[in-house]
Design a protein around this motif. Structure first.
Motif, PDB file in Angstrom:
ATOM      1  N   THR A   5       0.834  -1.200   0.000  1.00  0.00           N
ATOM      2  CA  THR A   5       0.000   0.000   0.000  1.00  0.00           C
ATOM      3  C   THR A   5       0.865   1.245   0.000  1.00  0.00           C
ATOM      4  N   PHE A   6       0.464   2.221  -0.815  1.00  0.00           N
ATOM      5  CA  PHE A   6       1.193   3.478  -0.947  1.00  0.00           C
ATOM      6  C   PHE A   6       0.267   4.631  -0.571  1.00  0.00           C
ATOM      7  N   GLY A   7       0.795   5.599   0.173  1.00  0.00           N
ATOM      8  CA  GLY A   7       0.032   6.809   0.467  1.00  0.00           C
ATOM      9  C   GLY A   7      -0.529   6.833   1.874  1.00  0.00           C
ATOM     10  N   HIS A   8      -1.075   8.008   2.260  1.00  0.00           N
ATOM     11  CA  HIS A   8      -1.630   8.227   3.586  1.00  0.00           C
ATOM     12  C   HIS A   8      -3.139   8.468   3.510  1.00  0.00           C
ATOM     13  N   LEU A   9      -3.561   9.619   2.982  1.00  0.00           N
ATOM     14  CA  LEU A   9      -4.991   9.875   2.788  1.00  0.00           C
ATOM     15  C   LEU A   9      -5.467   9.377   1.433  1.00  0.00           C
ATOM     16  N   PHE A  10      -4.650   9.511   0.421  1.00  0.00           N
ATOM     17  CA  PHE A  10      -4.935   8.936  -0.896  1.00  0.00           C
ATOM     18  C   PHE A  10      -4.098   7.674  -0.998  1.00  0.00           C
ATOM     19  N   ARG A  11      -4.736   6.531  -0.769  1.00  0.00           N
ATOM     20  CA  ARG A  11      -4.015   5.272  -0.588  1.00  0.00           C
ATOM     21  C   ARG A  11      -4.286   4.327  -1.757  1.00  0.00           C
ATOM     22  N   VAL A  12      -3.232   3.671  -2.210  1.00  0.00           N
ATOM     23  CA  VAL A  12      -3.332   2.723  -3.312  1.00  0.00           C
ATOM     24  C   VAL A  12      -2.730   1.393  -2.868  1.00  0.00           C
ATOM     25  N   THR A  13      -3.504   0.337  -2.961  1.00  0.00           N
ATOM     26  CA  THR A  13      -3.023  -1.016  -2.687  1.00  0.00           C
ATOM     27  C   THR A  13      -3.098  -1.818  -3.975  1.00  0.00           C
ATOM     28  N   THR A  14      -1.970  -2.354  -4.429  1.00  0.00           N
ATOM     29  CA  THR A  14      -1.962  -3.147  -5.660  1.00  0.00           C
ATOM     30  C   THR A  14      -1.864  -4.630  -5.325  1.00  0.00           C
ATOM     31  N   PHE A  15      -2.304  -5.457  -6.278  1.00  0.00           N
ATOM     32  CA  PHE A  15      -2.201  -6.906  -6.110  1.00  0.00           C
ATOM     33  C   PHE A  15      -2.025  -7.567  -7.470  1.00  0.00           C
ATOM     34  N   GLY A  16      -1.562  -8.816  -7.450  1.00  0.00           N
ATOM     35  CA  GLY A  16      -1.433  -9.588  -8.673  1.00  0.00           C
ATOM     36  C   GLY A  16       0.010  -9.831  -9.082  1.00  0.00           C
ATOM     37  N   GLU A  17       0.187 -10.802  -9.981  1.00  0.00           N
ATOM     38  CA  GLU A  17       1.496 -11.182 -10.488  1.00  0.00           C
ATOM     39  C   GLU A  17       1.509 -11.111 -12.013  1.00  0.00           C
ATOM     40  N   VAL A  27      -8.094   1.897  -4.762  1.00  0.00           N
ATOM     41  CA  VAL A  27      -7.771   3.291  -4.475  1.00  0.00           C
ATOM     42  C   VAL A  27      -8.736   3.778  -3.405  1.00  0.00           C
ATOM     43  N   ASP A  28      -8.202   4.152  -2.258  1.00  0.00           N
ATOM     44  CA  ASP A  28      -9.028   4.605  -1.141  1.00  0.00           C
ATOM     45  C   ASP A  28      -8.684   6.060  -0.833  1.00  0.00           C
ATOM     46  N   GLY A  29      -9.689   6.845  -0.496  1.00  0.00           N
ATOM     47  CA  GLY A  29      -9.460   8.237  -0.137  1.00  0.00           C
ATOM     48  C   GLY A  29      -9.770   9.222  -1.239  1.00  0.00           C
ATOM     49  N   CYS A  30     -10.273   8.743  -2.371  1.00  0.00           N
ATOM     50  CA  CYS A  30     -10.637   9.664  -3.447  1.00  0.00           C
ATOM     51  C   CYS A  30     -11.889  10.434  -3.052  1.00  0.00           C
ATOM     52  N   PRO A  31     -11.901  11.748  -3.150  1.00  0.00           N
ATOM     53  CA  PRO A  31     -13.096  12.520  -2.792  1.00  0.00           C
ATOM     54  C   PRO A  31     -14.286  12.163  -3.680  1.00  0.00           C
ATOM     55  N   PRO A  32     -15.501  12.338  -3.182  1.00  0.00           N
ATOM     56  CA  PRO A  32     -16.682  12.046  -3.989  1.00  0.00           C
ATOM     57  C   PRO A  32     -16.956  13.140  -5.017  1.00  0.00           C
ATOM     58  N   GLY A  33     -17.761  12.786  -6.016  1.00  0.00           N
ATOM     59  CA  GLY A  33     -18.244  13.774  -6.971  1.00  0.00           C
ATOM     60  C   GLY A  33     -17.307  14.089  -8.115  1.00  0.00           C
ATOM     61  N   ILE A  34     -16.265  13.292  -8.303  1.00  0.00           N
ATOM     62  CA  ILE A  34     -15.333  13.511  -9.406  1.00  0.00           C
ATOM     63  C   ILE A  34     -15.735  12.616 -10.581  1.00  0.00           C
ATOM     64  N   ALA A  35     -15.881  13.197 -11.754  1.00  0.00           N
ATOM     65  CA  ALA A  35     -16.229  12.416 -12.931  1.00  0.00           C
ATOM     66  C   ALA A  35     -15.111  11.427 -13.248  1.00  0.00           C
ATOM     67  N   LEU A  36     -15.459  10.146 -13.382  1.00  0.00           N
ATOM     68  CA  LEU A  36     -14.447   9.127 -13.630  1.00  0.00           C
ATOM     69  C   LEU A  36     -15.054   7.972 -14.416  1.00  0.00           C
ATOM     70  N   SER A  37     -14.449   7.683 -15.563  1.00  0.00           N
ATOM     71  CA  SER A  37     -14.867   6.551 -16.384  1.00  0.00           C
ATOM     72  C   SER A  37     -13.654   5.683 -16.696  1.00  0.00           C
ATOM     73  N   GLU A  38     -13.904   4.507 -17.211  1.00  0.00           N
ATOM     74  CA  GLU A  38     -12.804   3.638 -17.621  1.00  0.00           C
ATOM     75  C   GLU A  38     -11.981   4.285 -18.719  1.00  0.00           C
ATOM     76  N   ALA A  39     -12.624   5.057 -19.592  1.00  0.00           N
ATOM     77  CA  ALA A  39     -11.896   5.734 -20.672  1.00  0.00           C
ATOM     78  C   ALA A  39     -10.887   6.740 -20.131  1.00  0.00           C
ATOM     79  N   ASP A  40     -11.226   7.402 -19.014  1.00  0.00           N
ATOM     80  CA  ASP A  40     -10.293   8.354 -18.404  1.00  0.00           C
ATOM     81  C   ASP A  40      -8.996   7.666 -17.995  1.00  0.00           C
TER      82      ASP A  40
END
Length: 366
Positions: A5-17, A27-40
């Protein structure tokens, strides 16, 4: 294994080989209300995706990202919005060739982490490097795309760009720097005059069954003064740590970095004047936009050195798990210069550090 896991308030935990079913992150800690799609997210992943030229690994992975959670849209909404809950991302592995590694599963590749993994954990997924593979960095790029959205929400348009400024012995002419050239060549090179000689140089390296290192420069613009803290949360400290965490990175510098050791105090100090807008104007940027661990409002500049990949076709001396001396040839699909695809990864790590620092800054000072 801990420390995923990386980060404090904006935290990212990766997994897999590398050769598992999939790679992913939360991704934990992202504020609400931000436009986000897979294309982004996909736009940034396309820049890192393997198999796009003969100068990178020929592994054919579409790197199609799926958003599993953390966004919502119904008929009242023009686009999906983040909900403030954990954002789950997944990329399925589609082009594994594990048989390429069956002949060397008990041998330690010189320059790789095979031996150290065995020494620490006692068990190792040898297929494509397993967890130690740079395949994991696809999820950093995906998370970095979200971090960019957070920064834009907080500060307006923030620009984070990176370029390859040196490949092996070949350097760019900084007088020819043109950001528009980055997308026009397979090296993310800002100097159009360097592309042809770099092509010839790397082609010779590739045909020789070897590899070369590189230096990547990352620049963030639009970040205000004040991010960071003077002791244990220095912005340059966290940025250096983040860049050093990228596979094959062996050195990081901020601003003029190591060259400042040869400067005098007169040369190194970034002098100041008052601008017409009432804000200070710096007459130079030797510090790379960070003083005392805190951003100055100037462009934040960092460079990192990437070692040559150790997966090469030239036979190298090594030992196996039993301690027997032997030779090894690493077959398969490998980058002759891993620094090329490290360019978008460097951008992502810059974005992740800045987003985390920005949210912590807002929490402390409003």
């Amino acid at each position: 294994m801990s420390h995923n896991t990386f980060g404090h308030l904006f935290r990212v935990t990766t997994f897999g080989e590398s050769h598992g079913l999939a790679i992913g992150c939360v991704v934990d800690g992202c504020p609400p209300g931000i436009a986000l799609s897979e294309a982004d997210i996909q736009r940034d992943l396309e820049r890192r995706r393997p198999g796009q030229s003969k100068f990178v690994t020929q592994r054919q992975e579409p790197d199609a990202v799926k958003i599993l959670s953390g966004v919502f849209q119904d008929e009242r909404m023009a686009e999906p919005l983040t909900t403030g809950t954990p954002i789950g991302l997944l990329i399925e592995n589609m082009d594994q060739r594990s048989k390429d590694y069956s002949e060397i599963r008990d041998k330690y590749r010189p320059g790789h982490a095979d031996y150290t993994y065995d020494a620490k954990y006692g068990v190792r997924d040898y297929r494509g490097g397993g967890r130690q593979s740079a395949r994991e960095t696809a999820m950093r790029v995906a998370a970095g795309a979200i971090a960019r959205k957070v920064l834009d929400r907080l500060y307006g348009k923030v620009t984070i760009r990176a370029a390859l400024v040196q490949m092996g012995t070949q350097k760019i002419d900084r007088d020819n720097w043109d950001w528009n050239q980055i997308a026009e060549n397979p090296f993310f090179c800002p100097d159009a005059s360097a592309v042809a000689p770099w092509t010839e140089y790397l082609e010779a390296i590739r045909k020789d069954g070897s590899s070369v290192g590189a230096i990547v420069e990352v620049v963030a613009e639009g970040i205000p003064a004040g991010l960071g803290a003077p002791i244990y949360a220095k912005l340059d400290n966290e940025l250096a740590s983040a860049l050093m965490s990228i596979n094959a990175v062996k050195g990081v510098e901020i601003g003029d970095g190591f060259s400042t050791a040869a400067m005098t105090g007169l040369e190194n100090a970034d002098e100041m004047r008052m601008g017409n807008d009432g804000k200070p104007v710096f007459l130079s940027n030797h510090a790379g936009g960070i003083l005392g661990g805190i951003s100055t409002g100037q462009p934040i500049v960092a460079r990192f050195a990437v070692k040559p990949t150790s997966s090469i076709l030239t036979p190298r001396r090594t030992i196996d798990k039993s301690g027997a001396e032997t030779e090894i040839v690493t077959k398969g699909r490998h980058d002759p210069c891993v620094g090329i695809r490290a360019v978008p990864v460097g951008e992502a790590m810059m974005a992740l550090v800045l987003a985390d620092q920005a949210l912590r800054h807002r929490a402390q000072v409003g």
